[in-house]
Design a protein around this motif. Structure first.
Motif, short mmCIF file in Angstrom:
data_model
loop_
_atom_site.label_atom_id
_atom_site.label_comp_id
_atom_site.label_asym_id
_atom_site.label_seq_id
_atom_site.Cartn_x
_atom_site.Cartn_y
_atom_site.Cartn_z
N ASP A 3 0.85 -1.18 0.00
CA ASP A 3 0.00 0.00 0.00
C ASP A 3 0.89 1.24 0.00
OD1 ASP A 3 -1.78 2.04 0.43
OD2 ASP A 3 -2.61 1.23 2.31
N ASN B 267 0.19 4.24 -0.02
CA ASN B 267 -0.28 5.29 0.88
C ASN B 267 0.32 5.18 2.28
OD1 ASN B 267 -2.33 7.25 -0.23
ND2 ASN B 267 -3.16 5.33 -1.03
N THR B 268 0.94 4.01 2.59
CA THR B 268 1.57 3.86 3.91
C THR B 268 3.01 4.36 3.91
OG1 THR B 268 2.45 1.62 3.48
CG2 THR B 268 0.18 1.78 4.34
N LYS C 220 3.75 11.22 -2.66
CA LYS C 220 2.47 10.63 -3.07
C LYS C 220 1.90 11.27 -4.33
CE LYS C 220 0.87 9.05 1.48
NZ LYS C 220 -0.22 9.13 2.48
N ASN C 221 2.39 12.45 -4.70
CA ASN C 221 1.78 13.11 -5.87
C ASN C 221 2.39 12.62 -7.18
OD1 ASN C 221 4.07 14.65 -6.59
ND2 ASN C 221 3.35 16.50 -5.54
N VAL D 233 -0.15 8.24 -6.20
CA VAL D 233 -0.96 7.22 -5.52
C VAL D 233 -2.45 7.33 -5.82
CG1 VAL D 233 0.68 6.87 -3.64
CG2 VAL D 233 -1.11 8.59 -3.40
N SER D 234 -2.92 8.48 -6.28
CA SER D 234 -4.34 8.58 -6.64
C SER D 234 -4.67 7.67 -7.83
CB SER D 234 -4.71 10.03 -6.98
OG SER D 234 -4.00 10.49 -8.12
N PRO E 68 -2.37 3.28 -6.33
CA PRO E 68 -2.27 3.16 -4.86
C PRO E 68 -1.45 1.97 -4.38
CG PRO E 68 -4.43 2.46 -5.61
CD PRO E 68 -3.75 3.04 -6.80
N ASN E 69 -1.26 0.99 -5.25
CA ASN E 69 -0.56 -0.23 -4.83
C ASN E 69 0.67 -0.50 -5.68
OD1 ASN E 69 -2.48 -0.96 -2.81
ND2 ASN E 69 -3.84 -1.70 -4.43
#
Length: 217
Positions: free
Chosen positions: A91, A93-94, A114-115, A121-122, A125-126
């Motif tokens: 993940d 996001n982690t 994340k961007n 990640v949007s 995400p994985n």
């Protein structure tokens, strides 16, 4: 005398080249491969997401950061005391940075990672890792597998220590390096922008990686 000096310079250059090659931990990247089918009875161990992660180490010209990305799901297949297969979902996001304290700078860095400049990640995400083969060598397991980041799947290979103790098993890889640009993570790379203009903002393409897995029946 001139010939002797040239010979000394040649030996020095060869020595420097040899040392440079020894220090290079970058793994060879190939196209994704099919999973090697093992026709044996195996036991499945479920990964513990809190203890199963990618540990990363990225560098700029000056400084850098390190951190982790945890698994959301995963399992490994064991025959006797040997690893023979496995699948993991990470993940993104982690993602964490372990060298910065909580605060504005930490939040700014994580938001940037994340961007779309980095992992986007949007849309992605994985990340995933699927073991395609395992070969014993010199007391370790050489693990080959398909690493998927941002929807791009490449096969990599690295040495790891696999330990099976009753109902639990662990995998601890040696540190190795991947070229992030092969998975479309190109922000401030000298391959895609003028290094002279980037200056201290240039981020090295090779990222140090370790994979840690803890799993149980």
């Amino acid at each position: 005398m001139k010939k002797q000096i040239l010979n000394i310079l040649a030996v020095t250059a060869l020595t420097a080249s040899f040392i440079s090659c020894k220090k290079n931990k970058e793994v060879q990247t190939t196209e994704a491969k099919a999973v090697e089918q093992v026709v044996v009875t195996t036991e499945k161990f479920k990964a513990n997401p809190a203890q199963t992660m990618i540990q990363w180490n990225a560098h700029k010209i000056v400084g850098g950061h390190q951190g982790t990305i945890n698994a959301s799901a995963g399992s490994i297949e064991i025959k006797g005391d040997a690893l023979v297969g496995g699948n993991f979902i990470f993940d993104v996001n982690t993602i964490k940075c372990t060298d910065l304290p909580a605060g504005e700078n930490y939040d700014k860095l994580i938001g940037h990672l994340k961007n779309e400049d980095f992992f986007d990640v949007s849309k992605h995400p994985n990340a995933a890792f699927q073991i395609t083969s395992v070969t014993p060598k010199d007391g370790k397991s050489i693990i080959a597998g398909n690493l998927t980041i941002k929807g791009i799947k490449k096969n990599i290979e690295f040495p790891a220590t696999v330990t099976v103790n009753g109902n639990s098993a662990t995998i601890s890889s040696d540190e190795f390096e991947i070229d992030r640009t092969e998975w479309d993570v190109k922000y401030n790379s000298g391959k895609f922008a003028d290094p002279a203009k980037l200056g201290d903002y240039l981020i090295k393409d090779n990222v140090g990686i370790k994979i840690a897995v803890t799993a149980s029946k």
